[in-house]
Motif scaffolding. Structure first.
Motif, short mmCIF file in Angstrom:
data_model
loop_
_atom_site.label_atom_id
_atom_site.label_comp_id
_atom_site.label_asym_id
_atom_site.label_seq_id
_atom_site.Cartn_x
_atom_site.Cartn_y
_atom_site.Cartn_z
N UNK A 1 0.80 -1.23 0.00
CA UNK A 1 0.00 0.00 0.00
C UNK A 1 0.83 1.27 0.00
N UNK A 2 2.13 1.19 0.30
CA UNK A 2 2.94 2.42 0.33
C UNK A 2 3.42 2.84 -1.06
N UNK A 3 3.05 2.10 -2.10
CA UNK A 3 3.28 2.61 -3.45
C UNK A 3 2.58 3.96 -3.58
N UNK A 4 3.27 4.96 -4.16
CA UNK A 4 2.68 6.30 -4.25
C UNK A 4 2.83 6.87 -5.65
N UNK B 1 7.50 2.48 -6.46
CA UNK B 1 7.27 1.23 -5.73
C UNK B 1 8.29 1.13 -4.60
#
Lengths: 142, 142, 142, 142
Positions: free
Chosen positions: C81-84, C139
């Motif tokens: 979920x920390x893909x931004x 990523x």
């Protein structure tokens, strides 16, 4: 203003050696000033960059934006020629009248892996902005 | 597929006359196919387009994307050379190995005043996409 | 088509838990299909997304483009979920008439550190494209 | 600095009436200043805009960029609510810590049909830029 990691003369000499086609003697590109986080580059006028309507071609301005961003990155991190553009977005604002162009870049972010900057391109006479670009460079491990 | 407003031969002849610097004999640009709403353009390989790392320069791919979009617009509305790019956004995806590139454009919108399209650029060998661009052209009144 | 790293039910459950404001029950977002390298997401019609002129707001379409790209990334690399988002570029092509929208994403590049994709948004009736976006995600190390 | 075509109070009153969902009382949007060619807009902090990692969501920043550009256009040409975004490109530079954001827009071009501007978004504490956007609006005939 923090100084550039490389002198303007050194930047120009190395760029000419590595990119003879872009920085060739008659390309008209000259680095006017460079510092940590930005630079100013001049593109001299050449009839070869004209397009129908007597205006400077978009390709010449895209090249200028990309080179200016590249110089700003190298001025900030030193000679790492394998840094590459990953994204460039350009808006063409007004048709420049024939003449030299000045591009000024400032880095908005300088990270370990990515640098993001914007470039304002105006006519040398300076009366108005003719194009504006933002760009991202990927920085290779040192 | 609706046919192009101009034949490929006619497009190439007029582009060479209007943009002698870009469409000169040895530039390596060739229109492979054109139709209403899109086209395919080939950029032949030339050592002049290389950059450090042995890969094709970003400027060569930006030029190719812009030309391909221009051809798609002219194929759709006929010869209106004063159509101009207002925006171009390009993502460089992979370093292409030295060789010819193929760019394919489809128009996403063809309005009275604006045309928007995207361009996929791959190596001629076709193994993968090397760049992707979107672009907007402003269409002059006819 | 290579299957998604996560089932649609699993994706929706985790997204609702992590982003309760975006994926709340009445937001109208639903994942229709997901696979390695892409997905399709539906945004149901809600009067709240209208703007003057009776058309769906640009912000609703930007949210839809961003969510669709995020789902395509998670479907390809699994729950990270920390893909931004690092970049999003969107062209608004036509004013959509009130009604549900369908967004389809394909990843153009899926690297170790960056994913790049494009998103086509059309009305559910499917008569035409209303917006087109390209986006880059960073990523995080796994 | 040439003054805005509309007062800040007038802009806020009309925007709240036309876009009740975006400019609702608790959305946290406030116009700090507006002039011909630009403006500054504040987005108050709200837990609803957070995403995993404790940072403010990209969608909240895209909304802020779009609204700020819209306000700058209206401040320059007067109340023409049918002006619409045709393109928005945004780079996310750093994860903002939770807190209010300030967006500043300057118009790079204000033509008869198109307005182009850029938006710098920083934390209110002002220590750094968190996002940068460029955007084009289409201006309807008056």
């Amino acid at each position: 203003m923090r100084p550039s990691a490389m002198s303007v003369a050194d930047l120009e000499a190395r760029l000419s050696a590595e990119f003879p086609d872009t920085f060739k003697r008659d390309s008209g590109l000259a680095i006017l000033e460079a510092w940590h986080g930005g630079c100013r580059v001049r593109l001299g006028y050449s009839p070869a960059t004209l397009r129908p309507g007597g205006t400077i071609s978009g390709v010449a301005m895209m090249m200028l934006a990309d080179v200016t961003m590249y110089v700003a990155v190298l001025a900030s991190i030193g000679w790492r020629p394998l840094a590459v553009t990953t994204n460039l977005n350009i808006n063409f604002l007004r048709k420049p009248s024939p003449g030299a162009l000045i591009a000024q870049c400032r880095l908005l972010k300088l990270g370990q892996r990515l640098a993001v900057g914007d470039v304002n391109i105006s006519t040398e006479a300076g009366e108005h902005l003719v194009a504006h670009a933002t760009s991202t460079y990927s920085i290779p491990p040192s």
